[in-house]
Scaffold this motif. Structure first.
Motif, short mmCIF file in Angstrom:
data_model
loop_
_atom_site.label_atom_id
_atom_site.label_comp_id
_atom_site.label_asym_id
_atom_site.label_seq_id
_atom_site.Cartn_x
_atom_site.Cartn_y
_atom_site.Cartn_z
N ILE A 1 9.41 -4.05 13.15
CA ILE A 1 9.48 -4.85 11.90
C ILE A 1 10.83 -4.69 11.21
N ARG A 2 11.71 -3.89 11.77
CA ARG A 2 12.98 -3.58 11.08
C ARG A 2 13.78 -4.81 10.63
N PRO A 3 13.92 -5.84 11.48
CA PRO A 3 14.70 -6.99 11.00
C PRO A 3 14.06 -7.64 9.77
N ILE A 4 12.73 -7.62 9.72
CA ILE A 4 12.04 -8.24 8.57
C ILE A 4 12.26 -7.38 7.33
N ILE A 5 12.17 -6.06 7.50
CA ILE A 5 12.34 -5.16 6.35
C ILE A 5 13.79 -5.19 5.86
N GLN A 6 14.72 -5.00 6.77
CA GLN A 6 16.11 -4.81 6.35
C GLN A 6 16.81 -6.11 5.99
N GLU A 7 16.38 -7.21 6.62
CA GLU A 7 17.12 -8.46 6.37
C GLU A 7 16.24 -9.62 5.93
N GLY A 8 14.98 -9.32 5.66
CA GLY A 8 14.08 -10.39 5.23
C GLY A 8 14.13 -10.59 3.72
N THR A 9 13.19 -11.41 3.24
CA THR A 9 13.07 -11.65 1.80
C THR A 9 11.97 -10.74 1.27
N PHE A 10 12.25 -10.08 0.16
CA PHE A 10 11.36 -9.03 -0.36
C PHE A 10 10.62 -9.53 -1.61
N TYR A 11 9.32 -9.31 -1.64
CA TYR A 11 8.50 -9.75 -2.78
C TYR A 11 7.76 -8.57 -3.38
N ARG A 12 7.87 -8.41 -4.68
CA ARG A 12 7.02 -7.46 -5.40
C ARG A 12 5.79 -8.26 -5.84
N LEU A 13 4.65 -8.00 -5.18
CA LEU A 13 3.48 -8.85 -5.42
C LEU A 13 2.68 -8.36 -6.61
N ASP A 14 1.99 -9.32 -7.20
CA ASP A 14 1.14 -9.04 -8.34
C ASP A 14 -0.10 -8.26 -7.90
N ASN A 15 -0.54 -7.31 -8.71
CA ASN A 15 -1.78 -6.61 -8.43
C ASN A 15 -2.82 -6.98 -9.49
N PRO A 16 -3.80 -7.79 -9.13
CA PRO A 16 -4.77 -8.21 -10.15
C PRO A 16 -5.85 -7.16 -10.43
N SER A 17 -5.83 -6.05 -9.72
CA SER A 17 -6.90 -5.06 -9.84
C SER A 17 -6.65 -4.09 -10.99
N ALA A 18 -7.75 -3.50 -11.49
CA ALA A 18 -7.62 -2.45 -12.50
C ALA A 18 -7.13 -1.15 -11.86
N ASP A 19 -7.30 -1.03 -10.56
CA ASP A 19 -6.76 0.13 -9.86
C ASP A 19 -5.27 -0.11 -9.58
N SER A 20 -4.50 0.99 -9.55
CA SER A 20 -3.04 0.83 -9.50
C SER A 20 -2.54 0.65 -8.07
N TYR A 21 -2.78 -0.51 -7.53
CA TYR A 21 -2.23 -0.82 -6.21
C TYR A 21 -0.76 -1.20 -6.36
N PHE A 22 0.03 -0.81 -5.38
CA PHE A 22 1.42 -1.28 -5.28
C PHE A 22 1.43 -2.20 -4.07
N LEU A 23 1.84 -3.46 -4.26
CA LEU A 23 1.74 -4.45 -3.18
C LEU A 23 3.09 -5.10 -2.93
N TYR A 24 3.50 -5.13 -1.68
CA TYR A 24 4.81 -5.69 -1.35
C TYR A 24 4.74 -6.55 -0.10
N GLU A 25 5.63 -7.52 -0.06
CA GLU A 25 5.69 -8.40 1.11
C GLU A 25 7.15 -8.55 1.54
N TYR A 26 7.35 -8.63 2.84
CA TYR A 26 8.67 -8.93 3.42
C TYR A 26 8.48 -10.12 4.34
N LEU A 27 9.41 -11.05 4.30
CA LEU A 27 9.25 -12.26 5.10
C LEU A 27 10.59 -12.63 5.71
#
Ligand code: GLA
Length: 693
Positions: free
Chosen positions: A593-619
């Protein structure tokens, strides 16, 4: 053309794909700001408001937004430039002398020429536009064309005006081991000052501004700028009494005085700036993309193993070879030998400055270790701290005058070390030769360049606050010219040198000495707002973590470090067979997945839960990666929903979850989202996905 000059030659409209910036020259030659925001289509709509004094106590200079306010006249606001001429005059009065336009492959530049009305002193305001990235670089070049020197007491690179009050200002606060702690505060009357006075740029604050109108990741207006400078910067945000907010940034005037000799010019560090009408995500994407395409060296970063946390100063050849063998078995591609290999470096007490290989630790020279590493088909890296010297070191005994000091004062040590006065030609020569010899004699692919203490007691020179880092930039640039394949990591007691000044000259950042995988989520999250993922070095280290004392499962530690350029810093000789197997699996997956991580587009995703999830996407193109972290599940133990971003509405995507493959449309994944439930503490998941063909 992205830069349009109005028909009356007095208005400039600078447009990128989605934004515009405008200013003009009024009939008295004042360079006045007109607009910054969503794209405008015609320069002819822009008008220069007539300036009338509101009252004798509100002079026109105070109420009009200026592009580059200088010190002088009835100006009481923050000024970008203050100069003292040889005759003692401390006022600047500029005249507008025309403009120039230049064009490159994907940029256009406008230079506004200003000149003092009496003294042969010029100020060129530079606006370099990168339309495809919705970014602009602003800077100023001042030049002394007189026979006598001119003293520069203040040089901020640009002023920006935002036509709103009550904005939110965000930056980071922190210290060693706790860098990049994001904070946001409401701007109100008065001033906000962020700065560094220590000679580094980023333990305490970082040289950038973000001003928003209650924006979110994906909505709302954001105005931002990042200073391309390492070291003492200052930035001022002020909500003026006239209904707007201004911000400027540049070289910190604290204790600093720059001399401009006759004929000499000085370019202030550029500010890379932009506007987003669609929240923080657009800001990050534009900066990341620009950094990848225009600032950073090309190529994917290797998975490294660094032996610092495993051995600290207790370095010896055989143990390092054992570590290298194990690192290879796990899948690492680069072996980095950290502190402790040189001089009498057995602790922080001695050795810095004595850059010869310690014979006790390496009886057959460094070659033995390097040959072993190369024999494993791995790259080899080494730690240096070239700007420093220990009082006990031979170098200091021979050259006590090479450090910053006052002749009549005792110089303070910090981490038992002094800072070398790198502005001395003989010191520059020593540092350059030491590194050039190291890189010429040994097969080295990676340099971790550290700087572990702040500068103090600089001696009579008041320009070193600016010059010190310019010398370091120069040395590294020259070394790279001669050794073009060597990567340089910028480290300063962890993340003390994370900025857009050093990036491009150096390749990677050491993000923080805090390698606790949970703390890192916060550090990495705020880092990612401004800086590119590829430069973010992140290691998996042992538990209990040396700083936090936390125990965190190895999978969570890997997932956290896989969000950047992966490294391993554990004492891997103590790994159990299960830990070896897990590491091999994780490193294999990271390479995939390295090319996606290092050179992709990075998203800090919304967490709609009351629990403290950290959610991220790379594309990247048709492939993506999701990370989900749940450091602690709260009572109720809720799941969350991952709403993806950046997908094609009508395309179908297959997600490879631990429960099996799921295929859904882009619109479903972005709208409805993917339900996910993690349980327990320090739970994490990594999901790869791709677009169906
Ligand atoms: C600093 C760095 C560490 C390590 C030590 C070595 O603290 O941030 O990663 O290199 O120095 O002394």
């Amino acid at each position: 053309m992205s830069i349009v000059v109005g028909t009356k030659n007095d208005v400039f409209l600078l447009s990128t794909e989605n934004t515009s910036y405008a200013f003009g020259i009024d009939d008295r030659g004042l360079v006045r700001h007109l607009y910054w925001g969503k794209k405008l289509t015609s320069a002819e709509d822009l008008e220069m408001p007539v300036l009338t004094e509101v009252s004798t106590n509100d002079p026109v200079f105070e109420i009009t937004p200026e592009e580059f306010p200088v010190h002088g006249g009835l100006r009481y606001k923050e000024h970008c430039l203050k100069a003292t001429f040889a005759d003692g005059t401390r006022e600047l009065v500029y005249q507008y002398c025309g403009y120039d336009l230049e064009e490159g492959e994907d940029w256009e530049e406008l230079v506004i020429h200003l000149k003092d009305e009496h003294y042969a002193f010029t100020m060129d305001l530079h606006y370099k536009l990168y339309p495809r990235y919705d970014l602009m670089e602003r800077s100023v070049v001042v030049k002394n064309e007189m026979e006598e020197p001119i003293q520069i007491e203040q040089l901020h690179s640009a002023q920006f005006h935002i036509p709103y009050e009550n904005l939110n200002f965000s930056n980071v606060h922190g210290h060693w081991g706790a860098e990049e702690q994001q904070f946001t505060q409401r701007v109100s009357y008065g001033k906000i000052l962020i700065e560094n006075r220590r000679g580094t740029s980023s333990h305490n604050h970082n040289p950038y501004f973000i001003l928003d109108r209650d924006a979110t990741e994906t909505t709302g207006e954001v105005f931002f700028g990042a200073l391309r400078m390492t070291g003492n910067f200052s930035g001022v945000v002020e909500q003026t009494p006239y209904g707007e907010t201004l911000v400027q940034m540049g070289i910190n005037p604290h204790d600093c005085l720059l001399q401009l000799a006759p004929g000499q010019s000085l370019r202030a560090p550029a500010i890379l700036c932009g506007y987003s009408a669609t929240g923080f995500e657009t800001m990050s994407h534009n900066l990341h993309r620009f950094a990848l395409d225009h600032i950073m060296s090309k190529g994917l970063r290797p998975v490294l193993y660094n032996s610092w946390e495993a051995t600290e100063f207790h370095v010896n050849c055989q143990d390092q070879i054992k570590l290298a063998n194990k690192a290879k078995e796990l899948g690492a591609e680069l072996f980095v030998l950290d502190d402790g290999w040189f001089g009498e470096r057995h602790s922080i007490q001695n050795g810095l400055g004595d850059w010869y290989v310690n014979e006790g630790k390496f009886p057959n020279g460094l070659e033995e270790l390097i040959d072993a590493v190369k024999g494993l088909d791995m790259k080899f890296g080494i730690w240096v701290e070239p700007e420093m010297v220990n009082p006990k070191a031979q170098l200091y005994q021979e050259h006590p005058d090479w450090i910053y000091h006052y002749d009549t004062r005792v110089t303070d040590t910090s981490r038992v070390q002094y800072v070398l006065n790198v502005t001395k030609p003989e010191v520059q020569e020593f540092i350059y030769n030491m590194l050039d010899n190291l890189l010429t004699r040994y097969d080295i692919d990676y340099i971790k360049w550290d700087a572990n203490r702040p500068i103090s007691q600089t001696g009579p020179q008041r320009d070193i606050w600016y010059k010190h880092i310019q010398v370091i930039y120069g040395i590294v640039t020259a070394l790279k010219k001669k050794h073009p394949d060597v990567l340089f990591e910028a480290c300063a007691s962890g993340g003390g040198r994370i900025d857009y000044g050093i990036l491009g000259i150096f390749d990677d950042f050491w993000t923080s000495d805090n390698t606790d995988a949970y703390d890192r989520l916060y550090i990495q999250n705020s880092y990612s707002r401004i800086y590119p993922i590829k430069a973010m070095r992140a290691w998996v280290t042992d538990c209990p973590n040396f700083l936090s004392g936390r125990m965190i499962p190895l999978t969570f530690r890997y997932h956290s470090a896989m969000m950047g350029s992966l490294g391993i810093g554990c004492n891997i000789l103590k790994f159990t067979p299960e830990e070896v197997e897990l590491s091999q699996k994780m490193i294999r997956q990271y390479k995939e997945i390295r090319p996606i991580i290092q050179e992709g587009t990075f998203y800090r995703l919304d967490n709609p839960s009351a629990d403290s999830y950290f959610l991220y996407e790379y594309l990247k193109e048709d492939k993506g990666v999701l990370f989900a972290f749940l450091p602690q599940s709260k009572v109720g133990h809720r799941g969350t929903t991952i709403r993806l971003r950046g997908l094609e509405e009508n395309a179908r995507y297959t997600l490879h979850t631990s429960q099996g493959d799921i295929t859904k449309s882009g619109s479903y994944l972005m709208g409805h989202g993917l339900p996910l439930r993690l349980s327990g503490d320090y739970a994490s998941a990594l999901v790869q996905f791709e677009k169906n063909q």
